[in-house]
Structures are given as structure tokens and as C-alpha cells.
Design a protein around this motif. Structure first.
Motif, PDB file in Angstrom:
ATOM      1  N   ILE A 125      -7.353  -0.290  -1.851  1.00 46.38           N
ATOM      2  CA  ILE A 125      -8.185  -0.454  -3.559  1.00 46.38           C
ATOM      3  C   ILE A 125      -6.728  -0.195  -4.297  1.00 46.38           C
ATOM      4  CG2 ILE A 125     -10.459   0.404  -4.647  1.00 46.38           C
ATOM      5  CD1 ILE A 125     -11.028   0.588  -1.928  1.00 46.38           C
ATOM      6  N   CYS A 126      -6.683  -1.474  -5.028  1.00 50.79           N
ATOM      7  CA  CYS A 126      -6.325  -0.450  -6.833  1.00 50.79           C
ATOM      8  C   CYS A 126      -6.931  -1.506  -7.555  1.00 50.79           C
ATOM      9  CB  CYS A 126      -5.305  -1.213  -7.016  1.00 50.79           C
ATOM     10  SG  CYS A 126      -4.808  -2.733  -5.730  1.00 50.79           S
ATOM     11  N   ASN A 127      -6.269  -0.968  -9.266  1.00 49.04           N
ATOM     12  CA  ASN A 127      -6.885  -2.256 -10.439  1.00 49.04           C
ATOM     13  C   ASN A 127      -5.761  -2.694 -11.042  1.00 49.04           C
ATOM     14  OD1 ASN A 127      -9.534  -1.097 -10.833  1.00 49.04           O
ATOM     15  ND2 ASN A 127      -9.001   1.455 -10.639  1.00 49.04           N
ATOM     16  N   VAL A 128      -6.351  -3.620 -12.315  1.00 48.36           N
ATOM     17  CA  VAL A 128      -5.198  -4.332 -12.932  1.00 48.36           C
ATOM     18  C   VAL A 128      -4.234  -3.271 -13.577  1.00 48.36           C
ATOM     19  CG1 VAL A 128      -5.460  -6.336 -14.451  1.00 48.36           C
ATOM     20  CG2 VAL A 128      -6.798  -6.852 -12.444  1.00 48.36           C
ATOM     21  N   VAL A 129      -5.650  -2.501 -14.364  1.00 46.67           N
ATOM     22  CA  VAL A 129      -4.398  -1.654 -15.171  1.00 46.67           C
ATOM     23  C   VAL A 129      -4.868  -0.341 -14.630  1.00 46.67           C
ATOM     24  CG1 VAL A 129      -4.275  -3.172 -17.304  1.00 46.67           C
ATOM     25  CG2 VAL A 129      -6.402  -0.985 -16.746  1.00 46.67           C
ATOM     26  N   LYS A 130      -3.493   0.813 -14.617  1.00 47.01           N
ATOM     27  CA  LYS A 130      -3.268   2.393 -13.905  1.00 47.01           C
ATOM     28  C   LYS A 130      -3.719   2.835 -14.451  1.00 47.01           C
ATOM     29  CE  LYS A 130      -1.385  -0.993 -10.091  1.00 47.01           C
ATOM     30  NZ  LYS A 130      -1.913  -1.681 -10.091  1.00 47.01           N
ATOM     31  N   CYS A 131      -3.643   2.504 -15.939  1.00 52.37           N
ATOM     32  CA  CYS A 131      -3.986   3.994 -16.822  1.00 52.37           C
ATOM     33  C   CYS A 131      -5.601   3.399 -17.175  1.00 52.37           C
ATOM     34  CB  CYS A 131      -3.094   4.150 -17.588  1.00 52.37           C
ATOM     35  SG  CYS A 131      -1.611   4.311 -17.148  1.00 52.37           S
ATOM     36  N   ARG A 132      -5.861   4.676 -17.888  1.00 50.37           N
ATOM     37  CA  ARG A 132      -7.557   4.150 -18.028  1.00 50.37           C
ATOM     38  C   ARG A 132      -7.031   3.623 -19.781  1.00 50.37           C
ATOM     39  NH1 ARG A 132     -12.475   8.700 -19.836  1.00 50.37           N
ATOM     40  NH2 ARG A 132     -13.497   7.638 -20.354  1.00 50.37           N
ATOM     41  N   SER A 143      -3.994   3.945  -6.040  1.00 46.92           N
ATOM     42  CA  SER A 143      -4.551   3.147  -5.013  1.00 46.92           C
ATOM     43  C   SER A 143      -5.029   4.170  -3.805  1.00 46.92           C
ATOM     44  CB  SER A 143      -3.345   2.234  -4.441  1.00 46.92           C
ATOM     45  OG  SER A 143      -2.564   3.068  -3.096  1.00 46.92           O
ATOM     46  N   ARG A 144      -6.337   3.453  -3.023  1.00 47.65           N
ATOM     47  CA  ARG A 144      -6.446   4.132  -2.620  1.00 47.65           C
ATOM     48  C   ARG A 144      -6.796   3.274  -1.098  1.00 47.65           C
ATOM     49  NH1 ARG A 144     -12.070   4.128  -1.254  1.00 47.65           N
ATOM     50  NH2 ARG A 144     -13.532   4.073  -3.199  1.00 47.65           N
ATOM     51  N   GLN A 179       3.329  -5.757  -7.137  1.00 47.42           N
ATOM     52  CA  GLN A 179       4.922  -5.318  -5.518  1.00 47.42           C
ATOM     53  C   GLN A 179       3.597  -4.889  -5.526  1.00 47.42           C
ATOM     54  OE1 GLN A 179       7.035  -2.832  -8.096  1.00 47.42           O
ATOM     55  NE2 GLN A 179       7.966  -1.845  -6.275  1.00 47.42           N
ATOM     56  N   GLN A 180       2.602  -4.503  -5.634  1.00 42.75           N
ATOM     57  CA  GLN A 180       1.554  -3.369  -4.459  1.00 42.75           C
ATOM     58  C   GLN A 180       0.840  -4.885  -3.425  1.00 42.75           C
ATOM     59  OE1 GLN A 180      -0.917  -1.849  -7.446  1.00 42.75           O
ATOM     60  NE2 GLN A 180      -1.551  -0.430  -5.952  1.00 42.75           N
ATOM     61  N   VAL A 181       0.898  -5.770  -4.316  1.00 49.18           N
ATOM     62  CA  VAL A 181       0.427  -6.712  -3.280  1.00 49.18           C
ATOM     63  C   VAL A 181       2.106  -7.430  -2.133  1.00 49.18           C
ATOM     64  CG1 VAL A 181       0.182  -9.481  -3.242  1.00 49.18           C
ATOM     65  CG2 VAL A 181      -1.150  -7.899  -4.583  1.00 49.18           C
ATOM     66  N   ALA A 241      -6.111  -5.618   6.000  1.00 51.83           N
ATOM     67  CA  ALA A 241      -5.940  -7.430   5.246  1.00 51.83           C
ATOM     68  C   ALA A 241      -7.046  -7.048   4.579  1.00 51.83           C
ATOM     69  CB  ALA A 241      -6.246  -7.770   7.054  1.00 51.83           C
ATOM     70  N   LEU A 242      -7.218  -6.640   4.116  1.00 56.23           N
ATOM     71  CA  LEU A 242      -8.295  -6.486   2.533  1.00 56.23           C
ATOM     72  C   LEU A 242      -7.566  -5.475   1.685  1.00 56.23           C
ATOM     73  CD1 LEU A 242     -11.071  -8.188   1.118  1.00 56.23           C
ATOM     74  CD2 LEU A 242     -11.888  -5.390   2.410  1.00 56.23           C
ATOM     75  N   MET A 243      -7.776  -6.630   0.458  1.00 53.13           N
ATOM     76  CA  MET A 243      -7.502  -6.103  -1.078  1.00 53.13           C
ATOM     77  C   MET A 243      -8.731  -5.980  -1.596  1.00 53.13           C
ATOM     78  SD  MET A 243      -3.998  -6.056  -3.816  1.00 53.13           S
ATOM     79  CE  MET A 243      -2.867  -5.176  -2.598  1.00 53.13           C
ATOM     80  N   VAL A 244      -9.114  -4.799  -2.864  1.00 56.82           N
ATOM     81  CA  VAL A 244     -10.083  -4.633  -3.341  1.00 56.82           C
ATOM     82  C   VAL A 244      -9.054  -4.431  -5.232  1.00 56.82           C
ATOM     83  CG1 VAL A 244     -12.562  -4.444  -4.551  1.00 56.82           C
ATOM     84  CG2 VAL A 244     -11.906  -4.337  -1.673  1.00 56.82           C
ATOM     85  N   ILE A 245      -9.315  -5.259  -5.335  1.00 54.23           N
ATOM     86  CA  ILE A 245      -8.706  -5.490  -7.176  1.00 54.23           C
ATOM     87  C   ILE A 245     -10.138  -4.967  -8.158  1.00 54.23           C
ATOM     88  CG2 ILE A 245      -6.540  -6.746  -9.380  1.00 54.23           C
ATOM     89  CD1 ILE A 245      -5.460  -7.802  -6.825  1.00 54.23           C
ATOM     90  N   GLY A 246     -10.090  -4.326  -8.923  1.00 54.38           N
ATOM     91  CA  GLY A 246     -11.022  -4.067  -9.396  1.00 54.38           C
ATOM     92  C   GLY A 246     -10.056  -3.938 -11.336  1.00 54.38           C
TER      93      GLY A 246
END
Ligand code: URA
Ligand code: URA
Length: 218
Positions: free
Chosen positions: A95-102, A44-45, A123-125, A51-56
Motif C-alpha cells: 500500500i502506498c500513495n501518489v504523494v508521500k508527504c501530507r 508504504s506498508r 520505482q516502487q512499481v 501481487a496487489l498494490m493499492v495506491i491512494g
């Protein structure tokens, strides 16, 4: 609005300790084979109090090298577009992503990889308790909501999810390939979507937080 907000907001110290533990768990994670090719796990960063989460979708090369999500060209565009509606991506968002490894060659993560990584995201949510969740691109929509389909049809439609407001938007990488800002283009639509996010956040700020007051609809 269906669904209760998942869980209760922890105090900041306990939340941050839990997020540190989560980051440690992610760093050691071998639940799928993306672990074999990763440089760094990208968790994450931004501000976990936002209040806002961005998921890529998942990390690319720059993210894999730096350990932070959305720091390459797509991330810079995301930052600029959020800034245009007064949202600072590091101060006002998590800000985070659906998968955490490239994924190798930046391919789309498989359903199995997304499923293996989903418990980390949930868990992040749970810890961040965002009121508004932006899903950037079709893969994030699939990974989080389980909905497959054209992002062109899904974007801009608010969806209740776990007592939160979720909004699918175009992925910034797609906008890099479609840079026109003329009306009705992807970039123009994304700007309308982000203005709607701004309005939603302003409304929520004036209303009770569902994570603190379970009697309110998100
Ligand atoms: N694209 C994503 O979906 N996520 C990132 O972190 C970077 C690029
Ligand atoms: N395809 C995607 O996956 N995302 C977009 O934003 C556009 C096309």
C-alpha cells in the motif's frame, strides 16, 4: 493488453535493499514544497512481494504522524473491505500513495506535486512488480494514469497500465461519507469491484506471472 511489464523481478534480498534505499531517498526528498510541512514521509506498508498494490492520494494526519499509509479511519475501512474479499492488507497487498508527504489541510496534491513525486512511485512499481493495481479515488487515477474525470465513471473499469491490470475504485474517505450498502450505492459498487479484484488475483495465480514470463499477456 498493450505495454510490456516494466522491468524484471529482482530476488527478494536485492529488492528489499533497493526499497530501503528508496525509503532513504524519500526521507531526504525536497523535490516539492510538501517537504516543508511534513512530519514523516509516508512510503508504504504491506508486503512488497504481493501481487496487489493499492495506491491512494496522499498521507493524512495519522499517516503523517505514524509514517504508514492508510492507518486512519479511511485506511481502517479499506482494510475491512479488502478483508471481506479475503485480502489481508498487510500480508496480501503493498500500500502506498501518489504523494508521500501530507498536503496542508489534507488538500488535494497539485499536478506539480504529483509530478515531482511520481518517480518514487514508479520505482516502487518497478521493484514490487504488482500484477494488479488498485487506484483509490480520482486523484490516484489522475496521478498514475493521467486521466482526469469523474471517478463514478472510471471506477470498476479495468485498464492496462505498464503491462499490469489497473482498477480505479472509490476512495475509502468518500465511502465514509456515503456509508449505505444498498445496491447501486458507492459502497456496494466498491464491494463489486473488490470481488472482481479477488477473481482477477485468483486467475493470475493460476496463470504465468508476466514479470517472470514476458510472453504472457497480463
Ligand atoms: N488517504 C489516502 O489517500 N492515503 C492515505 O494514506 C490515507 C488516507
Ligand atoms: N471523489 C474522489 O476523488 N474520489 C472518490 O472516490 C469519490 C469522489
Amino acid at each position: 493488453m498493450e505495454g510490456d511489464p516494466g522491468g524484471v523481478r529482482l530476488d527478494t534480498a536485492r529488492r528489499d535493499a533497493a526499497l530501503r534505499e528508496l525509503a532513504g531517498g524519500c526521507a531526504a526528498c525536497r523535490r516539492c514544497s510538501l517537504a516543508d510541512g511534513r512530519g514523516q514521509v509516508v512510503v508504504s506498508r504491506g508486503d512488497p512481494g504481493a501481487a496487489l498494490m493499492v495506491i491512494g492520494e496522499g498521507p493524512g494526519a495519522q499517516e503523517d504522524a505514524s509514517g504508514s499509509p492508510f492507518v486512519g479511519r479511511a485506511g481502517q475501512l479499506l482494510d475491512r473491505m479488502l478483508a471481506s474479499v479475503g485480502i489481508d492488507s498487510n500480508r496480501d497487498a503493498y500500500i502506498c500513495n501518489v504523494v508521500k508527504c501530507r498536503p496542508p489541510e489534507n488538500r488535494k496534491p497539485t499536478p506539480q506535486e504529483m509530478a515531482a513525486c511520481l518517480p518514487w512511485l514508479l520505482q516502487q512499481v518497478e521493484l514490487v512488480q504488482p500484477q494488479v493495481v488498485l487506484l483509490a479515488g480520482a486523484t490516484a487515477v489522475e496521478g498514475v494514469l493521467g486521466i482526469k474525470g469523474g471517478i463514478t465513471r472510471l471506477r470498476g473499469q479495468w485498464r492496462p497500465w505498464q503491462g499490469r491490470w489497473c482498477l480505479p475504485i472509490f476512495h475509502p474517505s468518500y465511502l465514509l461519507r456515503n456509508p449505505s450498502r444498498e445496491p447501486e450505492t458507492p459502497k456496494w459498487h466498491t464491494w463489486q469491484d473488490l470481488k472482481a479484484v479477488r477473481r482477477r488475483l485468483d486467475e493470475l495465480r493460476a496463470a504465468p506471472d508476466p514479470a517472470r514470463d514476458s510472453s504472457g499477456d497480463p
